[in-house]
Design a protein around this motif. Structure first.
Motif, PDB file in Angstrom:
ATOM      1  N   MET A 162       3.881   7.372  -2.562  1.00  5.87           N
ATOM      2  CA  MET A 162       3.120   6.131  -2.490  1.00  5.87           C
ATOM      3  C   MET A 162       2.765   5.675  -3.903  1.00  5.87           C
ATOM      4  O   MET A 162       2.234   6.443  -4.697  1.00  5.87           O
ATOM      5  CB  MET A 162       1.847   6.344  -1.656  1.00  5.87           C
ATOM      6  CG  MET A 162       0.999   5.105  -1.494  1.00  5.87           C
ATOM      7  SD  MET A 162      -0.400   5.345  -0.375  1.00  5.87           S
ATOM      8  CE  MET A 162       0.455   5.396   1.195  1.00  5.87           C
ATOM      9  N   THR A 163       3.079   4.429  -4.218  1.00  3.95           N
ATOM     10  CA  THR A 163       2.857   3.902  -5.550  1.00  3.95           C
ATOM     11  C   THR A 163       1.491   3.212  -5.643  1.00  3.95           C
ATOM     12  O   THR A 163       0.907   2.836  -4.622  1.00  3.95           O
ATOM     13  CB  THR A 163       3.940   2.879  -5.917  1.00  3.95           C
ATOM     14  OG1 THR A 163       3.774   1.715  -5.086  1.00  3.95           O
ATOM     15  CG2 THR A 163       5.335   3.460  -5.708  1.00  3.95           C
ATOM     16  N   PRO A 164       1.000   3.006  -6.871  1.00  2.60           N
ATOM     17  CA  PRO A 164      -0.243   2.235  -7.016  1.00  2.60           C
ATOM     18  C   PRO A 164      -0.152   0.848  -6.399  1.00  2.60           C
ATOM     19  O   PRO A 164      -1.134   0.320  -5.881  1.00  2.60           O
ATOM     20  CB  PRO A 164      -0.436   2.168  -8.534  1.00  2.60           C
ATOM     21  CG  PRO A 164       0.259   3.380  -9.054  1.00  2.60           C
ATOM     22  CD  PRO A 164       1.448   3.569  -8.162  1.00  2.60           C
ATOM     23  N   GLU A 165       1.042   0.261  -6.445  1.00  2.66           N
ATOM     24  CA  GLU A 165       1.233  -1.061  -5.845  1.00  2.66           C
ATOM     25  C   GLU A 165       1.114  -1.012  -4.330  1.00  2.66           C
ATOM     26  O   GLU A 165       0.672  -1.990  -3.703  1.00  2.66           O
ATOM     27  CB  GLU A 165       2.603  -1.623  -6.239  1.00  2.66           C
ATOM     28  CG  GLU A 165       2.738  -1.981  -7.699  1.00  2.66           C
ATOM     29  CD  GLU A 165       2.905  -0.762  -8.610  1.00  2.66           C
ATOM     30  OE1 GLU A 165       2.716  -0.895  -9.838  1.00  2.66           O
ATOM     31  OE2 GLU A 165       3.243   0.336  -8.100  1.00  2.66           O
ATOM     32  N   VAL A 225      -0.893   1.126  -2.742  1.00  3.47           N
ATOM     33  CA  VAL A 225      -2.318   1.357  -2.475  1.00  3.47           C
ATOM     34  C   VAL A 225      -3.132   0.095  -2.758  1.00  3.47           C
ATOM     35  O   VAL A 225      -4.049  -0.253  -2.002  1.00  3.47           O
ATOM     36  CB  VAL A 225      -2.837   2.535  -3.327  1.00  3.47           C
ATOM     37  CG1 VAL A 225      -4.323   2.754  -3.086  1.00  3.47           C
ATOM     38  CG2 VAL A 225      -2.053   3.810  -3.012  1.00  3.47           C
ATOM     39  N   LEU A 226      -2.799  -0.549  -3.867  1.00  2.07           N
ATOM     40  CA  LEU A 226      -3.501  -1.766  -4.281  1.00  2.07           C
ATOM     41  C   LEU A 226      -2.494  -2.907  -4.398  1.00  2.07           C
ATOM     42  O   LEU A 226      -2.031  -3.238  -5.493  1.00  2.07           O
ATOM     43  CB  LEU A 226      -4.191  -1.550  -5.633  1.00  2.07           C
ATOM     44  CG  LEU A 226      -5.454  -0.703  -5.671  1.00  2.07           C
ATOM     45  CD1 LEU A 226      -5.862  -0.436  -7.112  1.00  2.07           C
ATOM     46  CD2 LEU A 226      -6.593  -1.396  -4.931  1.00  2.07           C
ATOM     47  N   PRO A 227      -2.125  -3.520  -3.283  1.00  2.00           N
ATOM     48  CA  PRO A 227      -1.157  -4.617  -3.350  1.00  2.00           C
ATOM     49  C   PRO A 227      -1.692  -5.786  -4.178  1.00  2.00           C
ATOM     50  O   PRO A 227      -2.910  -5.953  -4.326  1.00  2.00           O
ATOM     51  CB  PRO A 227      -0.955  -5.013  -1.886  1.00  2.00           C
ATOM     52  CG  PRO A 227      -2.091  -4.409  -1.145  1.00  2.00           C
ATOM     53  CD  PRO A 227      -2.562  -3.232  -1.912  1.00  2.00           C
ATOM     54  N   GLN A 228      -0.804  -6.572  -4.718  1.00  2.00           N
ATOM     55  CA  GLN A 228      -1.182  -7.640  -5.634  1.00  2.00           C
ATOM     56  C   GLN A 228      -2.217  -8.613  -5.061  1.00  2.00           C
ATOM     57  O   GLN A 228      -3.157  -8.994  -5.773  1.00  2.00           O
ATOM     58  CB  GLN A 228       0.060  -8.408  -6.103  1.00  2.00           C
ATOM     59  CG  GLN A 228      -0.175  -9.273  -7.334  1.00  2.00           C
ATOM     60  CD  GLN A 228      -0.553  -8.468  -8.564  1.00  2.00           C
ATOM     61  OE1 GLN A 228      -0.151  -7.312  -8.713  1.00  2.00           O
ATOM     62  NE2 GLN A 228      -1.325  -9.076  -9.464  1.00  2.00           N
ATOM     63  N   PRO A 229      -2.112  -9.036  -3.795  1.00  2.00           N
ATOM     64  CA  PRO A 229      -3.143  -9.950  -3.273  1.00  2.00           C
ATOM     65  C   PRO A 229      -4.552  -9.345  -3.306  1.00  2.00           C
ATOM     66  O   PRO A 229      -5.515 -10.044  -3.625  1.00  2.00           O
ATOM     67  CB  PRO A 229      -2.683 -10.210  -1.830  1.00  2.00           C
ATOM     68  CG  PRO A 229      -1.211  -9.996  -1.865  1.00  2.00           C
ATOM     69  CD  PRO A 229      -0.996  -8.872  -2.828  1.00  2.00           C
ATOM     70  N   LEU A 232     -11.995  -2.236  -0.720  1.00  2.00           N
ATOM     71  CA  LEU A 232     -11.363  -0.974  -1.111  1.00  2.00           C
ATOM     72  C   LEU A 232     -11.479   0.056   0.004  1.00  2.00           C
ATOM     73  O   LEU A 232     -10.525   0.802   0.289  1.00  2.00           O
ATOM     74  CB  LEU A 232     -11.997  -0.439  -2.395  1.00  2.00           C
ATOM     75  CG  LEU A 232     -11.683  -1.226  -3.672  1.00  2.00           C
ATOM     76  CD1 LEU A 232     -12.582  -0.766  -4.816  1.00  2.00           C
ATOM     77  CD2 LEU A 232     -10.213  -1.082  -4.054  1.00  2.00           C
ATOM     78  N   ALA A 233     -12.636   0.104   0.658  1.00  2.00           N
ATOM     79  CA  ALA A 233     -12.816   1.037   1.774  1.00  2.00           C
ATOM     80  C   ALA A 233     -11.857   0.705   2.908  1.00  2.00           C
ATOM     81  O   ALA A 233     -11.230   1.596   3.504  1.00  2.00           O
ATOM     82  CB  ALA A 233     -14.259   1.005   2.255  1.00  2.00           C
ATOM     83  N   GLU A 234     -11.723  -0.581   3.224  1.00  2.00           N
ATOM     84  CA  GLU A 234     -10.825  -0.994   4.315  1.00  2.00           C
ATOM     85  C   GLU A 234      -9.373  -0.680   3.987  1.00  2.00           C
ATOM     86  O   GLU A 234      -8.573  -0.413   4.887  1.00  2.00           O
ATOM     87  CB  GLU A 234     -11.003  -2.488   4.590  1.00  2.00           C
ATOM     88  CG  GLU A 234     -12.336  -2.841   5.241  1.00  2.00           C
ATOM     89  CD  GLU A 234     -12.518  -4.334   5.433  1.00  2.00           C
ATOM     90  OE1 GLU A 234     -11.628  -5.120   4.995  1.00  2.00           O
ATOM     91  OE2 GLU A 234     -13.546  -4.730   6.020  1.00  2.00           O
ATOM     92  N   ALA A 235      -9.037  -0.692   2.687  1.00  2.00           N
ATOM     93  CA  ALA A 235      -7.672  -0.376   2.269  1.00  2.00           C
ATOM     94  C   ALA A 235      -7.418   1.128   2.189  1.00  2.00           C
ATOM     95  O   ALA A 235      -6.292   1.546   1.885  1.00  2.00           O
ATOM     96  CB  ALA A 235      -7.394  -1.016   0.907  1.00  2.00           C
ATOM     97  N   GLY A 236      -8.450   1.945   2.462  1.00  2.00           N
ATOM     98  CA  GLY A 236      -8.300   3.392   2.391  1.00  2.00           C
ATOM     99  C   GLY A 236      -8.417   3.950   1.000  1.00  2.00           C
ATOM    100  O   GLY A 236      -8.157   5.148   0.773  1.00  2.00           O
ATOM    101  N   GLY A 293      -2.671  13.298  -5.141  1.00  2.00           N
ATOM    102  CA  GLY A 293      -3.164  14.216  -6.163  1.00  2.00           C
ATOM    103  C   GLY A 293      -3.799  13.447  -7.300  1.00  2.00           C
ATOM    104  O   GLY A 293      -3.896  12.205  -7.268  1.00  2.00           O
ATOM    105  N   LEU A 294      -4.198  14.173  -8.345  1.00  2.00           N
ATOM    106  CA  LEU A 294      -4.910  13.544  -9.450  1.00  2.00           C
ATOM    107  C   LEU A 294      -4.012  12.582 -10.220  1.00  2.00           C
ATOM    108  O   LEU A 294      -4.472  11.520 -10.655  1.00  2.00           O
ATOM    109  CB  LEU A 294      -5.467  14.617 -10.388  1.00  2.00           C
ATOM    110  CG  LEU A 294      -6.340  14.124 -11.537  1.00  2.00           C
ATOM    111  CD1 LEU A 294      -7.562  13.363 -11.021  1.00  2.00           C
ATOM    112  CD2 LEU A 294      -6.779  15.289 -12.419  1.00  2.00           C
ATOM    113  N   ALA A 295      -2.758  12.927 -10.416  1.00  2.00           N
ATOM    114  CA  ALA A 295      -1.869  12.049 -11.187  1.00  2.00           C
ATOM    115  C   ALA A 295      -1.710  10.693 -10.506  1.00  2.00           C
ATOM    116  O   ALA A 295      -1.789   9.645 -11.158  1.00  2.00           O
ATOM    117  CB  ALA A 295      -0.512  12.717 -11.378  1.00  2.00           C
ATOM    118  N   ALA A 296      -1.494  10.700  -9.198  1.00  2.00           N
ATOM    119  CA  ALA A 296      -1.334   9.440  -8.469  1.00  2.00           C
ATOM    120  C   ALA A 296      -2.641   8.663  -8.422  1.00  2.00           C
ATOM    121  O   ALA A 296      -2.662   7.431  -8.570  1.00  2.00           O
ATOM    122  CB  ALA A 296      -0.823   9.715  -7.058  1.00  2.00           C
ATOM    123  N   ALA A 297      -3.759   9.365  -8.231  1.00  2.00           N
ATOM    124  CA  ALA A 297      -5.060   8.690  -8.191  1.00  2.00           C
ATOM    125  C   ALA A 297      -5.378   8.052  -9.538  1.00  2.00           C
ATOM    126  O   ALA A 297      -5.940   6.946  -9.598  1.00  2.00           O
ATOM    127  CB  ALA A 297      -6.148   9.684  -7.810  1.00  2.00           C
TER     128      ALA A 297
END
Length: 386
Positions: free
Chosen positions: A1-4, A6-10, A36-40, A56-60
């Motif tokens: 799972m990428t940062p994008e 987890v946090l999509p551009q919109p 942020l809570a609703e997005a998990g 893990g920590l690197a992805a977070a």
């Protein structure tokens, strides 16, 4: 799972769009936290089997870097929840299940915060000015004042610690536990009115005899430096995720500097873009190279934590070195971005003006510059002669 993912551009743009108002009004990021809570996002470290993202920590850290490009204060305060859940994750990966309940409660929507920092306590985790008084049954009563308590308006679980001075034959013992929002015996002051990072609302918390029952006391440690896994886990998560926030802040400043250099034109040079000016190009290149040096350091340290790498006595120098490099690099890059952006960035309300104020908070987070250099010098040269 990428940062994008987890946090999509919109979502990121929605958060970016609120940051200026939070800063201007000295308001807490209630809407950001809800989204942020609703997005998990608050469950980054919660195992997937329990409804979390299982990162893990690197992805977070990469997620936090991305969030900070939109709203550094939101990212900084969210860090406190992620540090506690990250600590639980790091300990669990090493066979220590003492904080598994943190992950369980985070899965249920509880929000964790840090109540550790104390004015005048430069020993940080190795001593405390807060009094921890033992109670019958194994609980403790805490009296003291904690500063920089981020997430003050929203936390439901606050980690605190204090010293039982009489324990261990008078040598003292540091007692760690969690209080809930419903507990009696603490006060949150309305005193957060700062230069930057205003949306974090990191107010002072006064412990007026708040009691922590025995089942919420999770560690008792000797006063002074020690090798307990909890200390490593806190340093690993705090320093790495903090560095990620400032890496994101610096990244955004560089982006704005590039955009402004291309947008601005020179009257004396016939309307040519400042992106063609050699001095401006040097400054942009200087900022870009500084950030390029930071990104791999952040990724490497976080990955080593996830991989259970053994660095022995070099672990703490690596962690504090990362933090100092991130905060100082971000400060330098913001300064360069302002220099290439011209006088408009000096006006109240510009994004770079806000980043300039936000980035200054980096020098106050532990480990500070002096402490970090002492840690690294001791690792390489040994301690000073007594």
């Amino acid at each position: 799972m990428t940062p994008e993912d987890v946090l999509p551009q919109p979502l990121l743009e929605k958060i970016r769009g609120r940051a200026a108002d939070y800063d201007r009004n000295n308001g807490f990021f209630h809407e950001d936290l809800r989204d942020l809570a609703e997005a998990g996002y608050l469950k980054l470290f919660v195992p997937a089997d329990d409804g979390g993202l299982g990162l893990g920590l690197a992805a977070a850290a990469q997620c936090q870097r991305r969030l900070a490009t939109a709203a550094p204060a939101t990212a900084l305060a969210t860090n406190m929840h992620l540090v506690w859940t990250g600590v639980a994750h790091v300990l669990k990966a090493r066979g220590d299940h003492s904080l598994d309940f943190v992950l369980d409660e985070a899965a249920q929507g509880e929000v964790f915060a840090f109540g550790n920092s104390e004015a005048g306590n430069d020993s940080v985790l190795f001593d405390s000015r807060t009094v921890a008084e033992p109670l019958p049954g194994g609980g403790y009563r805490f009296e003291g004042t904690k500063i920089f308590t981020s997430l003050s308006p929203a936390w439901t679980r606050l980690g605190i610690f204090g010293k039982d001075a009489a324990a261990r034959d008078g040598a003292g013992e540091l007692v760690h536990g969690f209080i809930t929002r419903a507990a009696e015996g603490y006060r949150i002051l309305d005193d957060w009115d700062t230069l930057g990072m205003r949306a974090s609302q990191s107010a002072t918390t006064v412990l007026d005899g708040v009691e922590v029952p025995a089942d919420r006391i999770f560690r008792k440690l000797p006063v002074g430096p020690n090798a307990d896994p909890l200390i490593f886990a806190i340093f690993a998560c705090f320093e790495t995720l903090l560095a990620a926030v400032y890496a994101g802040l610096g990244e955004r400043a560089l982006t704005l500097g590039v955009e402004n250099a291309k947008r601005r034109t020179s009257f004396k040079n016939g309307g040519r873009s400042y992106a063609q000016d050699p001095d401006i190009r040097w400054k942009v290149a200087d900022a870009a190279m500084a950030m390029d040096n930071l990104y791999p350091q952040l990724a490497s340290v976080a990955a080593d934590v996830d991989a259970l790498a053994e660095h022995g006595p070099q672990w703490f120098p690596k962690l504090v070195g990362l933090k100092v490099n991130a905060t100082e690099t971000a400060r330098r890059v913001v300064d360069l971005a302002i220099r290439v952006s011209g006088g408009s960035s000096y006006f109240r309300g510009s994004e770079l003006e806000r980043l300039y104020r936000d980035v200054l908070a980096g020098m106050f987070h532990p480990s500070d510059d002096e402490s970090a250099h002492n840690t690294v010098a001791n690792a390489w040269l040994g301690p000073l002669d007594s």
